[in-house]
Design an enzyme around this catalytic site. Structure first.
Site, PDB file in Angstrom:
ATOM      1  N   GLY A 124     -33.300  19.976 -24.253  1.00  0.00           N
ATOM      2  CA  GLY A 124     -32.032  20.142 -23.542  1.00  0.00           C
ATOM      3  C   GLY A 124     -31.845  19.033 -22.529  1.00  0.00           C
ATOM      4  CG  ASN A 125     -28.155  17.612 -21.193  1.00  0.00           C
ATOM      5  OD1 ASN A 125     -28.186  16.410 -21.409  1.00  0.00           O
ATOM      6  ND2 ASN A 125     -27.327  18.424 -21.823  1.00  0.00           N
ATOM      7  CB  ILE A 134     -38.846  19.416 -23.548  1.00  0.00           C
ATOM      8  CG1 ILE A 134     -38.177  18.061 -23.329  1.00  0.00           C
ATOM      9  CG2 ILE A 134     -39.315  19.577 -24.984  1.00  0.00           C
ATOM     10  CD1 ILE A 134     -39.118  16.872 -23.538  1.00  0.00           C
ATOM     11  CG  ASP A 191     -27.456  22.730 -27.273  1.00  0.00           C
ATOM     12  OD1 ASP A 191     -26.400  22.246 -27.748  1.00  0.00           O
ATOM     13  OD2 ASP A 191     -27.645  22.828 -26.045  1.00  0.00           O
TER      14      ASP A 191
HETATM   15  N1  LIG Z   1     -40.009  28.599 -17.294  1.00  0.00           N
HETATM   16  C1  LIG Z   1     -38.869  28.008 -16.928  1.00  0.00           C
HETATM   17  N2  LIG Z   1     -38.866  26.693 -16.613  1.00  0.00           N
HETATM   18  C2  LIG Z   1     -37.742  26.084 -16.268  1.00  0.00           C
HETATM   19  N3  LIG Z   1     -36.568  26.691 -16.184  1.00  0.00           N
HETATM   20  C3  LIG Z   1     -36.493  27.990 -16.456  1.00  0.00           C
HETATM   21  C4  LIG Z   1     -37.627  28.701 -16.870  1.00  0.00           C
HETATM   22  N4  LIG Z   1     -37.240  29.986 -17.096  1.00  0.00           N
HETATM   23  C5  LIG Z   1     -35.921  30.045 -16.830  1.00  0.00           C
HETATM   24  N5  LIG Z   1     -35.454  28.864 -16.431  1.00  0.00           N
HETATM   25  C6  LIG Z   1     -34.058  28.590 -16.060  1.00  0.00           C
HETATM   26  O1  LIG Z   1     -33.464  27.982 -17.174  1.00  0.00           O
HETATM   27  C7  LIG Z   1     -32.437  27.080 -16.779  1.00  0.00           C
HETATM   28  C8  LIG Z   1     -32.447  25.947 -17.777  1.00  0.00           C
HETATM   29  O2  LIG Z   1     -32.011  26.465 -18.985  1.00  0.00           O
HETATM   30  P1  LIG Z   1     -32.476  25.918 -20.390  1.00  0.00           P
HETATM   31  O3  LIG Z   1     -33.907  25.584 -20.297  1.00  0.00           O
HETATM   32  O4  LIG Z   1     -31.999  26.907 -21.378  1.00  0.00           O
HETATM   33  O5  LIG Z   1     -31.589  24.684 -20.617  1.00  0.00           O
HETATM   34  P2  LIG Z   1     -31.670  23.145 -20.197  1.00  0.00           P
HETATM   35  O6  LIG Z   1     -32.713  22.419 -20.935  1.00  0.00           O
HETATM   36  O7  LIG Z   1     -31.655  23.010 -18.712  1.00  0.00           O
HETATM   37  O8  LIG Z   1     -30.281  22.694 -20.611  1.00  0.00           O
HETATM   38  P3  LIG Z   1     -29.584  22.680 -21.995  1.00  0.00           P
HETATM   39  O9  LIG Z   1     -28.424  23.613 -21.811  1.00  0.00           O
HETATM   40  O10 LIG Z   1     -29.170  21.280 -22.131  1.00  0.00           O
HETATM   41  O11 LIG Z   1     -30.536  23.146 -23.044  1.00  0.00           O
HETATM   42  C9  LIG Z   1     -32.763  26.682 -15.342  1.00  0.00           C
HETATM   43  O12 LIG Z   1     -31.613  26.913 -14.563  1.00  0.00           O
HETATM   44  C10 LIG Z   1     -33.860  27.644 -14.901  1.00  0.00           C
HETATM   45  O13 LIG Z   1     -33.420  28.428 -13.826  1.00  0.00           O
HETATM   46  C1  LIG Z   2     -22.844  21.385 -23.982  1.00  0.00           C
HETATM   47  C2  LIG Z   2     -24.311  21.028 -24.050  1.00  0.00           C
HETATM   48  C3  LIG Z   2     -24.678  20.151 -22.878  1.00  0.00           C
HETATM   49  C4  LIG Z   2     -25.087  22.362 -23.931  1.00  0.00           C
HETATM   50  O1  LIG Z   2     -26.447  22.116 -23.964  1.00  0.00           O
HETATM   51  C5  LIG Z   2     -24.672  20.359 -25.401  1.00  0.00           C
HETATM   52  O2  LIG Z   2     -24.385  21.221 -26.453  1.00  0.00           O
HETATM   53  C6  LIG Z   2     -23.929  19.054 -25.603  1.00  0.00           C
HETATM   54  O3  LIG Z   2     -24.275  18.064 -25.043  1.00  0.00           O
HETATM   55  N1  LIG Z   2     -22.864  19.087 -26.465  1.00  0.00           N
HETATM   56  C7  LIG Z   2     -22.057  17.943 -26.808  1.00  0.00           C
HETATM   57  C8  LIG Z   2     -20.628  18.168 -26.491  1.00  0.00           C
HETATM   58  C9  LIG Z   2     -19.999  19.304 -27.272  1.00  0.00           C
HETATM   59  O4  LIG Z   2     -20.692  20.226 -27.744  1.00  0.00           O
HETATM   60  O5  LIG Z   2     -18.766  19.267 -27.406  1.00  0.00           O
HETATM   61  K   LIG Z   3     -29.863  24.877 -24.495  1.00  0.00           K
END
Ligand SMILES: Nc1ncnc2c1ncn2[C@@H]1O[C@H](COP(=O)(O)OP(=O)(O)OP(=O)(O)O)[C@@H](O)[C@H]1O
Ligand SMILES: CC(C)(CO)[C@@H](O)C(=O)NCCC(=O)O
Ligand SMILES: [K+]
Length: 249
Positions: free
Chosen positions: A8-9, A12, A102
């Protein structure tokens, strides 16, 4: 053993499956490629045969990780790729390659589990909603800032909002009006997410009545789960879709 990665952003998410088994023998969340390699290297008796990955990061960033994994573990990595149609789901974007992978994988997983119309809500860096009709047509979706972005925008653009992570966690024990800055911000942003969820539910009901399944996933799904008693919390929904998009023969 199979390594699965959701890049994710901000984080990982990784897990290791024993070959032939659907349950994870190890899993974790890390911030960087380096931390990932370190955590994996520290696992006893790790023998990776294959790796599959989904990334919403830039191509060069993802390639770097793929190379590092190959270097460290000699493993071939297969990456989820955009598709117009897969497993009965039709990508609803005008330009199907622009839909976040995703989101796409979570939809594939959701449609498979629901065997019908579904609303997929993902709470990560961004909060997203996607609508898949009973015939597999993706109607489109919505993207909003997730909890980390909302919170950080307030911290960055105000002078007097400052607090630490422990205080933030304590603030969410209740959702009554905040009497401290940390409570006001954390509870306010949580209510924004809940409002987002309720609006998506209304829209889904206007399309499908009561005949749909709601899935919640992403690291912050816990923040909204109480607001949707009928929802299914599926933390590994993206991984369900990843296995469908990258079968390892
Ligand atoms: N073990 C953990 N480590 C890190 N973040 C966690 C954990 N458990 C819950 N979180 C929460 O998850 C959020 C991040 O969400 P997630 O990991 O689904 O996505 P991401 O990688 O940040 O973003 P994306 O939407 O791009 O996938 C953070 O706001 C954090 O509060
Ligand atoms: C919207 C996020 C950031 C969610 O993780 C990802 O799915 C993404 O970068 N999407 C590209 C833009 C779109 O889905 O329209
Ligand atoms: K995600």
């Amino acid at each position: 053993m199979i390594l699965e990665l959701d890049c994710g952003n901000s984080f990982i998410k990784w897990r290791v499956l024993d070959s032939g088994s659907a349950s994870a023998s190890a899993e974790g969340v890390v911030r960087s490629d380096l931390a990932l390699i370190e955590n994996l290297s520290a696992l006893p008796r790790l023998l990776l045969t294959r790796c599959r990955l989904v990334s919403v990061r830039a191509l060069e960033e993802t390639s770097k990780l793929v190379d590092a994994l190959h270097e460290a573990f000699g493993v071939t990595v297969s990456c989820a790729a955009p598709a117009r149609e897969m497993a009965g789901v039709r990508n609803g974007y005008e330009d199907f390659e622009r839909l976040g992978l995703d989101r796409w994988l979570a939809m594939l997983g959701g449609f498979k589990l629901a065997r019908g119309a579904c609303l997929v809500l993902d709470f990560g860096t961004a909060a997203t909603a996607d609508f898949v009709a009973a015939d597999g047509e993706h109607l489109g979706g919505f993207i909003c800032p997730g909890m980390p972005l909302m919170r950080n925008q307030l911290r960055t653009h105000t002078r007097k909002i400052r607090y630490d992570d422990d205080a933030a966690e304590r603030a969410l024990e209740r959702l009554s009006p905040g009497r401290t800055t940390v409570e006001a911000v954390e509870r306010g942003c949580t209510l924004m997410l809940r409002g987002f969820v309720l609006t998506q539910l209304e829209l889904a009901r206007s399309y499908w009545g009561d005949d749909f399944t709601v899935f919640l996933t992403g690291g912050d799904a816990d923040l909204v789960v109480d607001a949707v008693p009928q929802a299914e919390l599926v933390p590994d929904l993206v991984f369900v879709g990843l296995a469908m998009a990258c079968p390892l023969s």
